[in-house]
Scaffold this motif. Structure first.
Motif, short mmCIF file in Angstrom:
data_model
loop_
_atom_site.label_atom_id
_atom_site.label_comp_id
_atom_site.label_asym_id
_atom_site.label_seq_id
_atom_site.Cartn_x
_atom_site.Cartn_y
_atom_site.Cartn_z
N SER A 187 2.37 -8.69 15.85
CA SER A 187 1.00 -8.71 16.38
C SER A 187 0.58 -7.38 17.00
O SER A 187 -0.47 -7.30 17.63
N ASN A 188 1.39 -6.35 16.83
CA ASN A 188 0.97 -5.04 17.37
C ASN A 188 0.14 -4.30 16.31
O ASN A 188 0.05 -4.73 15.17
N GLY A 189 -0.42 -3.17 16.72
CA GLY A 189 -1.14 -2.31 15.76
C GLY A 189 -2.44 -2.92 15.31
O GLY A 189 -3.09 -3.68 16.02
N PHE A 190 -2.82 -2.61 14.06
CA PHE A 190 -4.11 -3.07 13.53
C PHE A 190 -4.05 -3.05 12.01
O PHE A 190 -3.04 -2.67 11.41
N GLY A 191 -5.16 -3.43 11.40
CA GLY A 191 -5.30 -3.30 9.95
C GLY A 191 -4.19 -3.99 9.17
O GLY A 191 -3.88 -5.17 9.41
N TYR A 192 -3.58 -3.27 8.25
CA TYR A 192 -2.56 -3.84 7.37
C TYR A 192 -1.15 -3.78 7.99
O TYR A 192 -0.18 -4.07 7.30
N ASP A 193 -1.05 -3.41 9.26
CA ASP A 193 0.27 -3.28 9.91
C ASP A 193 1.15 -4.53 9.73
O ASP A 193 2.36 -4.39 9.49
N PRO A 194 0.59 -5.75 9.83
CA PRO A 194 1.48 -6.93 9.75
C PRO A 194 2.15 -7.15 8.39
O PRO A 194 3.07 -7.96 8.29
N VAL A 195 1.71 -6.44 7.34
CA VAL A 195 2.36 -6.64 6.03
C VAL A 195 3.05 -5.38 5.53
O VAL A 195 3.63 -5.38 4.45
N PHE A 196 3.01 -4.30 6.32
CA PHE A 196 3.58 -3.04 5.83
C PHE A 196 4.97 -2.79 6.40
O PHE A 196 5.14 -2.66 7.62
N TYR A 197 5.96 -2.75 5.49
CA TYR A 197 7.35 -2.45 5.86
C TYR A 197 7.63 -0.99 5.53
O TYR A 197 7.74 -0.64 4.34
N PRO A 198 7.72 -0.10 6.52
CA PRO A 198 8.05 1.28 6.18
C PRO A 198 9.44 1.34 5.54
O PRO A 198 10.33 0.53 5.87
N LYS A 199 9.60 2.26 4.60
CA LYS A 199 10.86 2.38 3.85
C LYS A 199 12.04 2.52 4.81
O LYS A 199 11.99 3.33 5.75
N GLY A 200 13.10 1.72 4.58
CA GLY A 200 14.29 1.83 5.41
C GLY A 200 14.28 0.91 6.62
O GLY A 200 15.25 0.91 7.40
N TYR A 201 13.22 0.15 6.82
CA TYR A 201 13.13 -0.76 7.99
C TYR A 201 12.90 -2.18 7.50
O TYR A 201 12.19 -2.39 6.52
N ASN A 202 13.50 -3.16 8.21
CA ASN A 202 13.20 -4.52 7.80
C ASN A 202 12.28 -5.22 8.79
O ASN A 202 12.36 -6.41 9.00
N LYS A 203 11.40 -4.44 9.40
CA LYS A 203 10.31 -5.02 10.18
C LYS A 203 9.02 -4.27 9.87
O LYS A 203 9.05 -3.12 9.42
#
Ligand code: IMP
Length: 202
Positions: free
Chosen positions: A149-165
């Motif tokens: 629930s942090n951030g904004f926009g598409y943050d809740p579906v974006f997994y940066p490469k190398g992270y599993n959150k």
């Protein structure tokens, strides 16, 4: 140096100020110029939109201005939503509408093919017409369900490469260490530092 941050997005404003902290710069926002006309973002590139906004705000305020244009590019959707990220689900759409549309468009795209990147272009414009641009990218992939629930926009579906959150599951500091906006602002920051560095005497 005085600098107007040419965005009305409160969260972006906060991110920018946080990342640029410590620079010899007095910040203004568009709240300091309530009559500054809205700029239509109708260019077909992030850089075109960022430059258009920065020039318009610098021209109006007579101060240097920075503007960012950013968005999400999904490879399997040929780069969509791209420059339409903020209004993917139509004019007046909010973050939830846009995110739902993205998940629905990607319903049939399988796990290994959900690659995407966030792109940010920062444009700096001076009242005398000089300008510069700085770009930042973060690669990752799109999940199937919103998480965090942090951030904004598409943050809740974006997994940066190398992270599993997702970005929305990260603290602001974690996101700042990776994000496209942080990368573009870092390049901008280095430019300003160079501008203020004393010139070696001959
Ligand atoms: P603009 O740069 O204000 O035109 O908006 C870009 C749109 O891209 C935002 O409304 C978000 O939907 C999306 N976007 C840009 N940066 C981010 C980010 O850091 N996280 C999530 N979504 C973003």
């Amino acid at each position: 140096m005085e600098l107007v941050i040419a965005t009305r997005n409160r969260k972006k404003n906060e991110e920018m100020k946080r990342i640029l902290e410590g620079l010899p710069v007095s910040f203004y926002t568009l709240d300091d110029f309530p009559d500054c006309p809205e700029v239509i973002e109708d260019a077909d590139t992030f850089k075109g939109n960022a430059a258009k906004k920065a020039f318009a705000v610098s021209g109006y305020t007579k101060k240097p201005a920075i503007s960012d244009d950013s968005g999400l590019e999904v490879y399997a959707l040929n780069g969509a939503p791209g420059v339409f990220s903020a209004r993917y689900a139509g004019e007046g759409a909010d973050d939830v509408n846009n995110l739902e549309k993205l998940l629905s468009e990607m319903r049939d795209i399988t796990k290994g093919k959900r690659g995407a990147r966030f792109v940010c272009c920062i444009a700096l414009a001076f009242p005398d017409g000089k300008a510069a641009a700085f770009e930042g990218y973060v690669e990752g992939s799109i999940g199937r369900d919103p998480k965090g629930s942090n951030g904004f926009g598409y943050d809740p579906v974006f997994y940066p490469k190398g992270y599993n959150k997702t970005f929305a599951e990260m603290t602001a500091q974690e996101k700042d260490s990776l994000s496209h906006r942080a990368m573009a602002l870092k390049a901008f920051r280095e430019y300003i530092v160079r501008l203020f560095r004393p010139k070696p005497s001959k």
